[in-house]
Structure formats: C-alpha cells, structure tokens
Scaffold this motif. Structure first.
Motif, PDB file in Angstrom:
ATOM      1  N   ALA A 130       0.832  -1.199   0.000  1.00 17.98           N
ATOM      2  CA  ALA A 130       0.000   0.000   0.000  1.00 17.98           C
ATOM      3  C   ALA A 130       0.869   1.252   0.000  1.00 17.98           C
ATOM      4  O   ALA A 130       1.893   1.298   0.685  1.00 17.98           O
ATOM      5  CB  ALA A 130      -0.916  -0.005   1.218  1.00 17.98           C
ATOM      6  N   ASN A 131       0.446   2.258  -0.768  1.00 20.71           N
ATOM      7  CA  ASN A 131       1.230   3.505  -0.776  1.00 20.71           C
ATOM      8  C   ASN A 131       0.912   4.385   0.429  1.00 20.71           C
ATOM      9  O   ASN A 131       1.707   5.253   0.796  1.00 20.71           O
ATOM     10  CB  ASN A 131       1.042   4.278  -2.078  1.00 20.71           C
ATOM     11  CG  ASN A 131      -0.397   4.716  -2.334  1.00 20.71           C
ATOM     12  OD1 ASN A 131      -1.216   4.818  -1.418  1.00 20.71           O
ATOM     13  ND2 ASN A 131      -0.722   4.976  -3.590  1.00 20.71           N
ATOM     14  N   LEU A 132      -0.253   4.194   1.059  1.00 15.89           N
ATOM     15  CA  LEU A 132      -0.616   4.914   2.288  1.00 15.89           C
ATOM     16  C   LEU A 132      -0.391   6.417   2.155  1.00 15.89           C
ATOM     17  O   LEU A 132       0.121   7.077   3.056  1.00 15.89           O
ATOM     18  CB  LEU A 132       0.170   4.340   3.478  1.00 15.89           C
ATOM     19  CG  LEU A 132      -0.114   2.868   3.776  1.00 15.89           C
ATOM     20  CD1 LEU A 132       0.974   2.262   4.660  1.00 15.89           C
ATOM     21  CD2 LEU A 132      -1.469   2.709   4.441  1.00 15.89           C
ATOM     22  N   SER A 133      -0.797   6.946   1.010  1.00 12.59           N
ATOM     23  CA  SER A 133      -0.431   8.309   0.644  1.00 12.59           C
ATOM     24  C   SER A 133      -1.149   9.385   1.459  1.00 12.59           C
ATOM     25  O   SER A 133      -0.762  10.551   1.415  1.00 12.59           O
ATOM     26  CB  SER A 133      -0.700   8.546  -0.849  1.00 12.59           C
ATOM     27  OG  SER A 133      -2.073   8.353  -1.157  1.00 12.59           O
ATOM     28  N   ASN A 134      -2.156   9.014   2.230  1.00  5.35           N
ATOM     29  CA  ASN A 134      -2.945  10.012   2.955  1.00  5.35           C
ATOM     30  C   ASN A 134      -2.225  10.591   4.164  1.00  5.35           C
ATOM     31  O   ASN A 134      -2.545  11.692   4.595  1.00  5.35           O
ATOM     32  CB  ASN A 134      -4.282   9.401   3.387  1.00  5.35           C
ATOM     33  CG  ASN A 134      -5.240  10.429   3.939  1.00  5.35           C
ATOM     34  OD1 ASN A 134      -5.380  10.572   5.147  1.00  5.35           O
ATOM     35  ND2 ASN A 134      -5.896  11.154   3.044  1.00  5.35           N
ATOM     36  N   LYS A 135      -1.269   9.851   4.722  1.00  5.31           N
ATOM     37  CA  LYS A 135      -0.566  10.300   5.934  1.00  5.31           C
ATOM     38  C   LYS A 135       0.941  10.144   5.724  1.00  5.31           C
ATOM     39  O   LYS A 135       1.416   9.073   5.349  1.00  5.31           O
ATOM     40  CB  LYS A 135      -0.987   9.455   7.150  1.00  5.31           C
ATOM     41  CG  LYS A 135      -2.486   9.523   7.462  1.00  5.31           C
ATOM     42  CD  LYS A 135      -2.841  10.830   8.152  1.00  5.31           C
ATOM     43  CE  LYS A 135      -4.307  10.857   8.556  1.00  5.31           C
ATOM     44  NZ  LYS A 135      -5.232  10.923   7.425  1.00  5.31           N
ATOM     45  N   LEU A 136       1.696  11.204   6.020  1.00  3.79           N
ATOM     46  CA  LEU A 136       3.144  11.162   5.813  1.00  3.79           C
ATOM     47  C   LEU A 136       3.791  10.025   6.588  1.00  3.79           C
ATOM     48  O   LEU A 136       4.639   9.293   6.054  1.00  3.79           O
ATOM     49  CB  LEU A 136       3.773  12.491   6.231  1.00  3.79           C
ATOM     50  CG  LEU A 136       5.307  12.518   6.228  1.00  3.79           C
ATOM     51  CD1 LEU A 136       5.852  12.281   4.829  1.00  3.79           C
ATOM     52  CD2 LEU A 136       5.832  13.826   6.795  1.00  3.79           C
ATOM     53  N   HIS A 137       3.424   9.840   7.861  1.00  7.68           N
ATOM     54  CA  HIS A 137       4.093   8.835   8.683  1.00  7.68           C
ATOM     55  C   HIS A 137       3.872   7.426   8.146  1.00  7.68           C
ATOM     56  O   HIS A 137       4.654   6.524   8.448  1.00  7.68           O
ATOM     57  CB  HIS A 137       3.655   8.943  10.149  1.00  7.68           C
ATOM     58  CG  HIS A 137       2.234   8.567  10.413  1.00  7.68           C
ATOM     59  ND1 HIS A 137       1.175   9.361  10.061  1.00  7.68           N
ATOM     60  CD2 HIS A 137       1.685   7.473  11.009  1.00  7.68           C
ATOM     61  CE1 HIS A 137       0.043   8.788  10.425  1.00  7.68           C
ATOM     62  NE2 HIS A 137       0.317   7.636  10.999  1.00  7.68           N
ATOM     63  N   ARG A 138       2.840   7.231   7.328  1.00  4.48           N
ATOM     64  CA  ARG A 138       2.586   5.922   6.742  1.00  4.48           C
ATOM     65  C   ARG A 138       3.102   5.849   5.302  1.00  4.48           C
ATOM     66  O   ARG A 138       3.539   4.792   4.843  1.00  4.48           O
ATOM     67  CB  ARG A 138       1.102   5.600   6.806  1.00  4.48           C
ATOM     68  CG  ARG A 138       0.541   5.628   8.224  1.00  4.48           C
ATOM     69  CD  ARG A 138      -0.255   4.408   8.571  1.00  4.48           C
ATOM     70  NE  ARG A 138       0.474   3.171   8.445  1.00  4.48           N
ATOM     71  CZ  ARG A 138      -0.043   1.966   8.679  1.00  4.48           C
ATOM     72  NH1 ARG A 138      -1.315   1.859   9.035  1.00  4.48           N
ATOM     73  NH2 ARG A 138       0.673   0.865   8.553  1.00  4.48           N
ATOM     74  N   ALA A 139       3.053   6.964   4.591  1.00  2.00           N
ATOM     75  CA  ALA A 139       3.508   6.967   3.197  1.00  2.00           C
ATOM     76  C   ALA A 139       4.982   6.585   3.082  1.00  2.00           C
ATOM     77  O   ALA A 139       5.404   6.013   2.067  1.00  2.00           O
ATOM     78  CB  ALA A 139       3.268   8.339   2.580  1.00  2.00           C
ATOM     79  N   ILE A 140       5.775   6.868   4.125  1.00  2.00           N
ATOM     80  CA  ILE A 140       7.205   6.560   4.070  1.00  2.00           C
ATOM     81  C   ILE A 140       7.494   5.082   4.340  1.00  2.00           C
ATOM     82  O   ILE A 140       8.648   4.658   4.306  1.00  2.00           O
ATOM     83  CB  ILE A 140       8.000   7.444   5.049  1.00  2.00           C
ATOM     84  CG1 ILE A 140       7.516   7.247   6.498  1.00  2.00           C
ATOM     85  CG2 ILE A 140       7.906   8.905   4.648  1.00  2.00           C
ATOM     86  CD1 ILE A 140       8.281   8.059   7.528  1.00  2.00           C
ATOM     87  N   GLU A 141       6.434   4.282   4.571  1.00  2.00           N
ATOM     88  CA  GLU A 141       6.628   2.855   4.848  1.00  2.00           C
ATOM     89  C   GLU A 141       6.789   2.007   3.590  1.00  2.00           C
ATOM     90  O   GLU A 141       7.368   0.914   3.640  1.00  2.00           O
ATOM     91  CB  GLU A 141       5.428   2.300   5.633  1.00  2.00           C
ATOM     92  CG  GLU A 141       5.256   2.861   7.017  1.00  2.00           C
ATOM     93  CD  GLU A 141       3.954   2.382   7.657  1.00  2.00           C
ATOM     94  OE1 GLU A 141       3.353   1.413   7.134  1.00  2.00           O
ATOM     95  OE2 GLU A 141       3.539   2.968   8.665  1.00  2.00           O
ATOM     96  N   ALA A 142       6.241   2.447   2.472  1.00  2.00           N
ATOM     97  CA  ALA A 142       5.996   1.563   1.330  1.00  2.00           C
ATOM     98  C   ALA A 142       7.235   0.815   0.845  1.00  2.00           C
ATOM     99  O   ALA A 142       7.186  -0.406   0.612  1.00  2.00           O
ATOM    100  CB  ALA A 142       5.371   2.351   0.183  1.00  2.00           C
ATOM    101  N   ASP A 143       8.353   1.500   0.684  1.00  2.00           N
ATOM    102  CA  ASP A 143       9.543   0.854   0.112  1.00  2.00           C
ATOM    103  C   ASP A 143      10.092  -0.237   1.029  1.00  2.00           C
ATOM    104  O   ASP A 143      10.432  -1.338   0.574  1.00  2.00           O
ATOM    105  CB  ASP A 143      10.630   1.902  -0.175  1.00  2.00           C
ATOM    106  CG  ASP A 143      10.276   2.803  -1.344  1.00  2.00           C
ATOM    107  OD1 ASP A 143       9.359   2.448  -2.112  1.00  2.00           O
ATOM    108  OD2 ASP A 143      10.901   3.872  -1.471  1.00  2.00           O
ATOM    109  N   THR A 144      10.194   0.064   2.332  1.00  2.00           N
ATOM    110  CA  THR A 144      10.712  -0.939   3.265  1.00  2.00           C
ATOM    111  C   THR A 144       9.740  -2.106   3.402  1.00  2.00           C
ATOM    112  O   THR A 144      10.148  -3.274   3.444  1.00  2.00           O
ATOM    113  CB  THR A 144      10.977  -0.318   4.644  1.00  2.00           C
ATOM    114  OG1 THR A 144      11.933   0.733   4.506  1.00  2.00           O
ATOM    115  CG2 THR A 144      11.522  -1.360   5.619  1.00  2.00           C
ATOM    116  N   THR A 145       8.451  -1.807   3.453  1.00  2.26           N
ATOM    117  CA  THR A 145       7.456  -2.875   3.526  1.00  2.26           C
ATOM    118  C   THR A 145       7.569  -3.795   2.321  1.00  2.26           C
ATOM    119  O   THR A 145       7.475  -5.024   2.454  1.00  2.26           O
ATOM    120  CB  THR A 145       6.039  -2.283   3.611  1.00  2.26           C
ATOM    121  OG1 THR A 145       5.925  -1.543   4.838  1.00  2.26           O
ATOM    122  CG2 THR A 145       4.982  -3.376   3.570  1.00  2.26           C
TER     123      THR A 145
END
Length: 445
Positions: A130-145
């Motif tokens: 998921a890109n989780l683009s709505n929240k910065l603290h979650r959007a930065i997860e995508a690559d590591t996930t």
C-alpha cells in the motif's frame, strides 16, 4: 491441495509512541501525547500471535520498519551526523520527527493487498504494498514494507510482487484493511470485495475526515493481480461513518470464508451493496450476511470497542471464532451482541477476548495488527520459514523484546539520539532472527 489462511502479524517496533498523527482515527487523537509502553505493546502483540498459533492456526511475523527514518529526514534538508539530524529536527520540525519515528507499520492490515493463487489468472500469489499516501508517517513505509514482503515471500515460482501505486491522491491505497475475500473455502476461487471511501468521478464523499482509499486504487490493484472481473466488487463505504471515525472498512465490517459481518451503516446505499454481494457470490456453501443494527450496536460503540476490527478466523476443528479486543467486554451493547451472536445459527460459535490495549490506544485492534495471506501447502513451504511462529520463535522474540525495548516512551524521548541507537541495534538483531537479509537501510553517519 489444501490452502490455509496465514495471519502475518506486524511486530510492534521499539519506537511505539502516541504522537496522535492519524487525523480521522478517534483513538489516535484522543491518546496523543500520553506515555506509551513499547515493551508491553510488543509483548501483547506477540501474545496474540501465540494464542492464535495455539488454536492450531498458521501464524507468521512481519518485521517493523526501521525508525527513525533518517533517509526521509535527510531528504528534507536535515544534514550532519545521526545525532545532529535528530537534534535539529526536534528543534525545527518536531511534528516531522514524530512522523519519522512512528511505529505505525505494526498495523500490517495496511501493509499490502494480497490475492491468492486460486483467484489469479497466472495461479500465483500477488502482493501490492500500500502507498498509504494520505498520511506522511505511513507513506514513508511503502519501500521498506515491499522489501520485507519480498524477503518473506521470495520464490518467484509462487509469488509476484508489484510496486506500490503512485503517490497521488487519485490512487490512495490503504491495503487489505479495505479488502475482503468471500469464498466457500480457502481452497476455492473467491469474491474480492474492494471497499473504497472515495471515487474521484463522484461527489459522494465524507466532509469531516478524509477518505483514504479510492476506487481508482482498488481497480488498479485488481487489474495488476490479474483477477477475474466477474469475481470483483467495488463498493463504497458510507461517508457518514467515515466522519464518525471509521477510517477503514475493517473498522465497520469483517469477512472470512462464507461469513460477512457488517454494520447496517457500513456502506453507501447499503441495500443495493448487500444485494450486489449476495448476487456475486458463487460459493457452494451458503453465504452468511450478518448485518448488525444500530439499535444493537451504535456506530459510536463500534468505534469505541473496535468490535469489527476483531479477527474472524476458521478453527481447525470446525466453526469460526471472533478474536476480539478486551475493550469489547467494557461496552455493554457490544458484549451483549457478541454473547448472542455465538449462540445464533451462524458458523461463528466462539468469541475469544485478547488484550492489545497498547495498540488499541493508538487506534488499531486485532485485525489491524495482521495481514491475511491465503497460501497453498507448497506456497507455505516456499515462504521464509524463519518468519513462521512456533513456540521457540515466540520465546526468542519475547526475550529479544525484553532485552531491547523501553518500558516507557513520550514524545520528548524522540529527541534523544540514544533511542535511535537502541532501535537500530534491536532491528539489526531481529533481521538475523527472522533471516531477512539486508531489508534495512540504516544509512548511519
């Protein structure tokens, strides 16, 4: 060949804190700035994993993202040594530092959308982080996930990994929290029910809180996963309940095999939505559509208790169980409903309450903490066996938590560079325990 639903729970990271970053999540905002207990949070999560494995279910572990995210901080102009980056960010942009310290990857229901091989045209398991683009603290997860998922499901003969969707409002994707699969068994092709909060071609949308999942994102995932269009439904969440704190569909509805439990206000134009589900379901076993009335459980009580953010699991000896947060026992309407439900004529015949209070106070219940992956026997054997929970791994991870985690954490502790060292040291050891290779890119200076 037998298929199994494997719950891969997110391991709570050592920087678990209550920063109140999730606008639209009532619990997250209500507990902002309170002291957290990372050690207790991680042990509660592990306790839930072990309890499910003791029921005879297959249980896996997903590692957390590395926090703080120094790469993001440096990309935003904070330079110097690790210590200097942390100190400067704490002084200049403390809210940004909180985002880069967030342990939100623990909620792996948002990590990705997964389609099992019995649903896809190439007969492989498909993953889209998921890109989780709505929240910065979650959007930065995508690559590591994405790297973590690839390290767990690495055999290209069985698994296909897609890139996250573009980081654009049109394609806001919050993962499996908005995806339910209904089937007569895990072995057979199922109906993929994608629930979205906003269709950018429509004016129907919430007015107070953001709709995090778009129809365009769900449609893109379905295409990438090579799903049969006849076995896909796209249903809109009720914008009114989003404005009451139902930020994901799994806060108001939950499904498993041939059972779908949902609130009467869960969907936009609900009667039509339920008819679409009933008509599209093709399983040989009857579909149980269980609609919870507002009179029995109000939306407010549902959000307070997270009754729908429970796990609904099939038990090895038959029947189903709801794995509910202990908060459900504290809301009279919810406890009464669940007591009556297990006596009703449905496959749900057991309710098991578990304590995940540390996660609940940050806005995530039992269902938020797990990513469901339906795997065949071969696919399960082809997965990273070091990430499959047994009693030995459970005790190893408990000792690891006891060794590395703090008992208390406040927002002021995030300015302490020592917390960075503690977190990275712990995760370096974890990557060896779970045989993850080089999924972490600490970029220390």
């Amino acid at each position: 060949m037998n298929y199994y639903e494997v719950n891969f729970d997110g391991l709570v990271g050592p920087t678990h804190n209550y920063a109140g970053l999730s606008y639209g999540n009532v619990a997250s905002k209500a507990n902002a700035k309170k002291f957290s207990n990372p050690k207790q949070a991680a042990l509660q999560g592990l306790g839930k994993m072990f309890a499910l494995s003791q029921l005879g279910l297959h249980q896996g572990v997903l590692a957390p993202n590395a926090r703080p995210d120094l790469k993001t901080l440096r990309s935003l102009g904070f330079a110097g040594s690790d210590k200097q980056v942390i100190v400067k960010a704490a002084q200049v942009e403390p809210q940004l530092l909180k985002a880069c310290y967030s342990a939100s990857s623990m909620w792996t229901a948002n990590a990705a959308t997964i389609s099992p091989s019995c649903d896809t045209q190439d007969n492989k398991v498909h993953f889209t982080p998921a890109n989780l683009s709505n929240k910065l603290h979650r959007a930065i997860e995508a690559d590591t996930t994405a790297r973590i998922l690839q390290s767990v499901f690495h055999d290209e003969a069985f698994f296909v990994h897609h890139s996250p969707l573009p980081q654009h409002p049109l394609f806001g994707d919050e993962g499996a929290a908005n995806h339910t699969r209904l089937a007569d068994s895990y072995n057979h092709a199922g109906l993929a029910v994608f629930v979205y909060g906003q269709d950018n071609r429509s004016e129907v949308r919430p007015t107070k809180f953001p709709a995090r999942q778009t129809r365009q994102a769900s449609e893109a995932v379905a295409r990438s996963h090579m799903l049969n269009p006849d076995n896909c439904l796209f249903i809109q969440q009720n914008p009114n309940v989003i404005d009451q704190g139902v930020f994901h569909n799994d806060v108001i509805a939950i499904g498993n095999e041939n059972v779908f439990l949902f609130h009467e206000q869960a969907f936009y134009e609900q009667q039509a939505a339920v008819k679409h589900i009933r008509d599209a379901y093709k399983g040989s076993r009857p579909l149980h559509l269980i609609e919870v009335s507002e009179a029995d459980v109000s939306v407010e009580d549902a959000v307070q208790s997270y009754i729908f953010n429970s796990q609904l699991v099939s038990l090895p000896n038959g029947g189903m169980a709801i794995i509910a947060p202990s908060e459900c026992q504290k809301v009279d309407s919810v406890e009464s409903y669940l007591s009556a439900l297990k006596q009703a004529s449905t496959p749900i015949n057991e309710v098991i309450y578990l304590d995940v209070k540390q996660s609940m106070q940050n806005g995530g219940g039992p269902a938020c903490l797990r990513l469901r992956v339906v795997l065949s026997e071969q696919e399960l054997k082809a997965s990273n066996q070091s990430c499959l929970l047994d009693e030995t791994l459970y005790h190893t991870l408990c000792l690891w938590v006891e060794k590395h985690y703090r008992d208390q954490l406040s927002e002021y502790d995030l300015a302490d560079p020592q917390l960075l060292t503690e977190s990275y040291t712990a995760l370096d050891e974890l990557s060896q325990i779970l045989a993850l290779g080089s999924v972490y890119d600490f970029q220390r200076v």
